[in-house]
Design a protein around this motif. Structure first.
Motif, short mmCIF file in Angstrom:
data_model
loop_
_atom_site.label_atom_id
_atom_site.label_comp_id
_atom_site.label_asym_id
_atom_site.label_seq_id
_atom_site.Cartn_x
_atom_site.Cartn_y
_atom_site.Cartn_z
N ARG A 1 40.29 108.34 11.21
CA ARG A 1 39.87 108.07 12.72
C ARG A 1 39.61 109.51 13.33
O ARG A 1 38.79 109.66 14.38
N ALA A 2 40.65 110.57 13.36
CA ALA A 2 40.42 111.97 14.07
C ALA A 2 38.84 112.59 13.48
O ALA A 2 38.40 113.04 14.51
N LEU A 3 38.75 112.40 12.32
CA LEU A 3 37.63 113.15 11.89
C LEU A 3 36.15 112.43 12.40
O LEU A 3 35.14 113.03 12.62
N GLU A 4 36.46 111.10 12.57
CA GLU A 4 35.36 110.37 13.08
C GLU A 4 35.10 110.70 14.65
O GLU A 4 33.96 110.80 15.09
N LEU B 1 54.20 117.29 18.69
CA LEU B 1 54.15 117.93 17.44
C LEU B 1 55.34 118.81 17.16
O LEU B 1 55.91 118.95 16.14
N ALA B 2 55.83 119.30 18.14
CA ALA B 2 57.13 120.14 18.27
C ALA B 2 58.22 119.13 17.98
O ALA B 2 59.25 119.38 16.95
N ALA B 3 58.17 118.18 18.52
CA ALA B 3 59.23 117.04 18.27
C ALA B 3 59.50 116.58 16.91
O ALA B 3 60.55 116.32 16.21
N LEU B 4 58.06 116.25 16.31
CA LEU B 4 58.21 115.75 14.88
C LEU B 4 58.60 117.13 13.88
O LEU B 4 59.29 116.63 12.91
N ALA B 5 58.56 118.21 14.21
CA ALA B 5 58.92 119.25 13.58
C ALA B 5 60.37 119.42 13.28
O ALA B 5 61.11 120.10 12.43
N VAL B 6 61.13 118.70 14.29
CA VAL B 6 62.49 118.63 14.29
C VAL B 6 63.20 117.24 13.97
O VAL B 6 64.22 117.09 14.15
N GLY B 7 62.13 116.55 13.50
CA GLY B 7 62.62 114.93 13.30
C GLY B 7 63.03 114.29 14.52
O GLY B 7 63.42 113.04 14.16
N TYR C 1 43.48 120.12 14.76
CA TYR C 1 43.62 120.21 13.23
C TYR C 1 44.59 121.53 12.74
O TYR C 1 45.20 121.35 11.83
N LEU C 2 44.37 122.72 13.51
CA LEU C 2 44.96 123.64 13.11
C LEU C 2 46.73 123.52 13.54
O LEU C 2 47.66 123.97 12.63
N TYR C 3 46.88 122.67 14.68
CA TYR C 3 48.22 122.53 15.05
C TYR C 3 48.52 121.25 13.84
O TYR C 3 50.00 121.56 13.46
N ALA C 4 48.09 120.58 13.38
CA ALA C 4 48.50 119.67 12.26
C ALA C 4 49.17 120.47 11.13
O ALA C 4 49.92 120.19 10.60
N VAL D 1 45.40 112.88 16.26
CA VAL D 1 46.29 113.76 15.05
C VAL D 1 47.70 113.36 15.48
O VAL D 1 48.29 113.10 14.14
N GLY D 2 48.34 113.22 16.37
CA GLY D 2 49.89 113.06 16.32
C GLY D 2 50.09 111.75 16.10
O GLY D 2 51.11 111.80 15.55
N ASP D 3 49.20 110.69 16.55
CA ASP D 3 49.55 109.42 15.90
C ASP D 3 49.59 109.35 14.36
O ASP D 3 50.38 108.70 13.80
N ALA D 4 48.67 110.11 13.89
CA ALA D 4 48.51 110.05 12.31
C ALA D 4 49.79 110.68 11.76
O ALA D 4 50.52 110.21 10.79
N LEU D 5 50.42 111.67 12.52
CA LEU D 5 51.47 112.35 11.84
C LEU D 5 52.72 111.70 12.18
O LEU D 5 53.72 111.66 11.40
N VAL D 6 52.80 110.86 13.04
CA VAL D 6 53.96 109.83 13.45
C VAL D 6 53.82 108.78 12.28
O VAL D 6 54.74 108.54 11.70
N ALA D 7 52.78 108.48 12.19
CA ALA D 7 52.41 107.44 10.75
C ALA D 7 52.91 108.01 9.54
O ALA D 7 53.58 107.13 8.70
N LEU D 8 52.90 109.37 9.43
CA LEU D 8 53.34 109.89 8.15
C LEU D 8 54.82 109.81 8.08
O LEU D 8 55.56 109.63 7.19
N GLN D 9 55.51 110.08 9.19
CA GLN D 9 57.01 109.75 9.34
C GLN D 9 57.63 108.30 9.23
O GLN D 9 58.52 108.04 8.77
N ARG D 10 56.72 107.31 9.92
CA ARG D 10 57.18 106.16 10.19
C ARG D 10 56.74 105.15 8.86
O ARG D 10 57.46 104.30 8.38
N GLU D 11 55.47 105.55 8.35
CA GLU D 11 55.05 104.73 7.25
C GLU D 11 54.77 105.46 5.96
O GLU D 11 55.97 105.88 5.34
N ASP D 12 53.72 105.86 5.57
CA ASP D 12 53.51 106.58 4.31
C ASP D 12 52.31 107.43 4.54
O ASP D 12 51.53 107.40 5.52
N GLU D 13 51.79 107.83 3.47
CA GLU D 13 50.74 108.87 3.44
C GLU D 13 49.35 107.99 3.54
O GLU D 13 48.51 108.62 4.25
N ASP D 14 49.41 106.83 3.00
CA ASP D 14 48.10 106.24 3.35
C ASP D 14 47.81 105.73 4.74
O ASP D 14 46.67 105.93 5.29
N ALA D 15 48.91 105.56 5.72
CA ALA D 15 48.74 105.40 7.00
C ALA D 15 48.23 106.52 7.58
O ALA D 15 47.47 106.41 8.52
#
Length: 639
Positions: A619-622, A563-569, A634-637, A598-612
């Protein structure tokens, strides 16, 4: 644990060569031979006790501090190193000059050495004979010798030839053996030795070539046997000094903390006890180690029953002072079953990440047969699993808890319960309940028994969305080890969305020693550290590089750092960290796995789009529903 600011002597002697005292002969011919350790694969120093092996190695290391031909990595072997994991942990601690976080593999060591190329790295393993016939430990040394890159080298010193392929390497001119014949004083060295110590030249000519015996005889002014010379040396010392030396002779190291425990209120210091005594190694930080020959001379100087009683009393005092490891050592030598039990239990109340499996194995080896077969032994068997499969560890702790309850061992029962609650907290909060037994043990003042229901009540209040009650419950976390309490409080405050209440400052991240992982998380959530600096700190944390260790800790660290890595791109770095974490998610609980999802979902936000990203969060909420208060990932997200 450090007591009254004293530096733990065990680590000093283990990971650093002894201090070179006055009156030593610089053995140029042998130091020159050891200088070649950075050019050959293997250097063996093999000779009996008293031939000056450790002193010679210390001279070579000291010379290299000035010449900088390479990096020396010092490790003194202890009996616990007969366990391969303990040996690997020791080598890693020496190589990195800090704890790696958890156990390592030979491949990790090799990779670290390779990363330092072209700088040469020499592992200097002293007292290797202590490994004895422990083939698992020797297999580690053989594998290290076989896999080290061209800039990696091995020096093995001990009283016997090590079970290594020395002959093959000698034939290939890749090894050197320094034996007793080479280590014996030459006439010139004896002359220099006599001059340095102010010995009459006539006596110096008659000194034996055996270095340790020469030291004893020069001190006593006699050419008699070692035992007789010891008598002469000891006869000149006050009786109390001899008694304290004899009491300490079987212990790993002598320092002020131990002396105070052996002779409370006497005013004696460790320096007083070793003053005027030959064959003593100093670590430069106030701790001393008695040479094996001197220990042999001291054997029997104190009646066995008196010695056991003194060590038992010292163990009790060390335990009261918080010096748990020293208390374990003294109580084990004294055969004091009760103090040994209490000291081990106290040591095991520390945070899981501060106790490695090799630590657990070493503790188990200290236990007499009756304790090994008792509930404390069952607890240690369960603790061996906590670096691997969380479910298996929990099962064994439940079995140990039942045994402790049946046999009336309240302290071990409470300890098992605490670990079970921790593991369930990582997996499924629905299995957390406060049992009447918990409160019963707490009412009896059993250590940790009050903290366990307090922790559970805090989590249950969080699930109800009652954060005020969840915070209030933490007031009862008052009977845990201070380090455990601090860590538990930090975790709960972060989970309850109160990182500002954690007493940590950004300066703490750059203080000597390992980073406080949980305090660092609180600082990150408070927004007090810029993302680029956070990544620079987080990227160096133990576990990020893929070393083995406690699985839930490694998954957590990699997930958080991603998550820290994502914060700096740094999306590539984040993906790599999540991939390594995902490899062991089947061994950890749902709340830990959630970090990866949750990390996978945030990577998807970077790589793909909001739908992904939205699909990933579904899946995380399941896996872990949001409930009335979000789980930590979720707090970290949000951050």
């Amino acid at each position: 644990m450090t007591v009254s600011g004293a530096r733990p002597s065990r680590a000093a002697f283990r990971h650093d060569p002894p201090e070179l005292g006055a009156g030593l002969v610089v053995r140029g011919r042998l130091v020159a031979a050891l200088r070649g350790r950075f050019e050959r694969r293997l250097t063996v120093v093999a000779a009996g006790a008293g031939f000056g092996k450790t002193t010679l190695l210390a001279q070579a290391v000291a010379e290299n501090h000035m010449e900088q031909a390479g990096t020396d990595v010092w490790l003194r072997v202890t009996p616990a190193d007969r366990d391969p994991g303990h040996l690997l942990a020791g080598l890693t601690r020496s190589l990195l000059s800090a704890d790696s976080g958890r156990s390592t593999t030979v491949d990790d060591l090799v990779e670290e050495v390779w990363s330092r190329a072209p700088t040469s790295v020499a592992f200097v393993i002293d007292d290797a004979h202590v490994l004895g016939d422990a083939d698992g430990a020797w297999a580690v040394v053989r594998e290290l010798l076989d896999l080290l890159p061209a800039n990696g080298h091995l020096v093995v010193a001990g009283r016997t030839e090590p079970p290594l392929p020395t002959s093959r390497l000698l034939a290939a001119d890749e090894a050197v053996v320094i034996d007793e014949a080479a280590l014996a004083f030459t006439p010139d060295e004896l002359g220099a030795f006599g001059t340095a110590r102010g010995v009459d030249p006539a006596l110096a000519e008659k000194l034996p070539p055996w270095p340790a015996l020469a030291v004893l005889q020069s001190a006593a002014g006699s050419t008699a046997s070692a035992a007789f010379v010891g008598d002469e040396v000891l006869a000149a010392l006050p009786d109390e000094q001899v008694r304290l030396l004899a009491l300490a002779a079987g212990l790993d190291a002598l320092d002020d903390v131990l002396v105070e425990a052996l002779a409370p209120g006497s005013g004696w210091t460790a320096a007083d006890v070793v003053r005027g005594v030959p064959l003593v190694q100093a670590d430069g930080q106030g701790a001393y180690r008695l040479h094996g020959l001197l220990a042999a001379v001291l054997d029997g100087r104190v009646d066995a029953a008196e010695r056991s009683a003194a060590l038992a009393a010292a163990g009790v005092r060390l335990l009261a002072a918080g010096a748990d490891r020293r208390a374990i050592e003294a109580a084990a030598l004294a055969g004091d079953r009760a103090t040994l039990h209490r000291a081990i239990c106290r040591f095991l109340t520390r945070p899981i990440r501060r106790i490695s499996v090799p630590d657990v194995v070493a503790l188990a080896d200290r236990l007499p047969p009756d304790l090994r077969a008792a509930p404390i032994g069952a607890f240690l068997d369960a603790a061996r699993q906590w670096e691997g499969d969380n479910a298996r560890a929990e099962q064994l702790f439940v079995e140990a808890e039942a045994r402790a309850r049946a046999e009336g061992d309240d302290e071990v029962e409470a300890l098992c319960t605490w670990r079970i609650v921790q593991l369930r907290y990582l997996d499924d909060h629905d299995r957390l309940v406060v049992e009447a037994r918990h409160d019963e043990l707490a009412a009896r003042g059993v250590p940790l028994a009050r903290s366990t229901p307090a922790f559970v009540r805090s989590v249950l209040a969080q699930r109800r969305g009652d954060i005020t009650a969840a915070l209030a419950a933490l007031d009862d976390l008052d009977d845990a080890d201070p380090e455990q309490r601090r860590e538990t409080m930090t975790v709960r405050l972060v989970d309850l969305g109160r990182p500002e209440a954690v007493p940590a400052a950004i300066e703490d991240l750059f203080s000597p020693g390992s980073v406080d992982l949980f305090a660092a998380q609180a600082i990150w959530l408070r927004g007090e550290i810029p993302p680029d600096l956070a990544w620079a700190v987080a990227g160096s944390l133990p576990g990020v590089a893929g070393r083995a260790g406690v699985q839930h800790e490694q998954v957590s660290i990699r997930g958080l750092v991603a998550l820290a890595a994502l914060a700096v791109g740094r999306t590539d770095d984040a993906e790599a960290l999540l991939d390594r974490a995902r490899a062991v998610t089947d061994l950890v609980g749902a709340h830990v796995r959630l970090l990866v999802t949750v990390g996978d979902a945030l990577v998807a936000l970077q790589r793909e789009d909001e739908d992904a990203a939205r699909d990933g969060l579904r899946r995380a909420l399941e896996e872990v529903p949001l409930g009335l208060w979000p789980a930590r990932p979720y707090l970290y997200a949000l951050a």
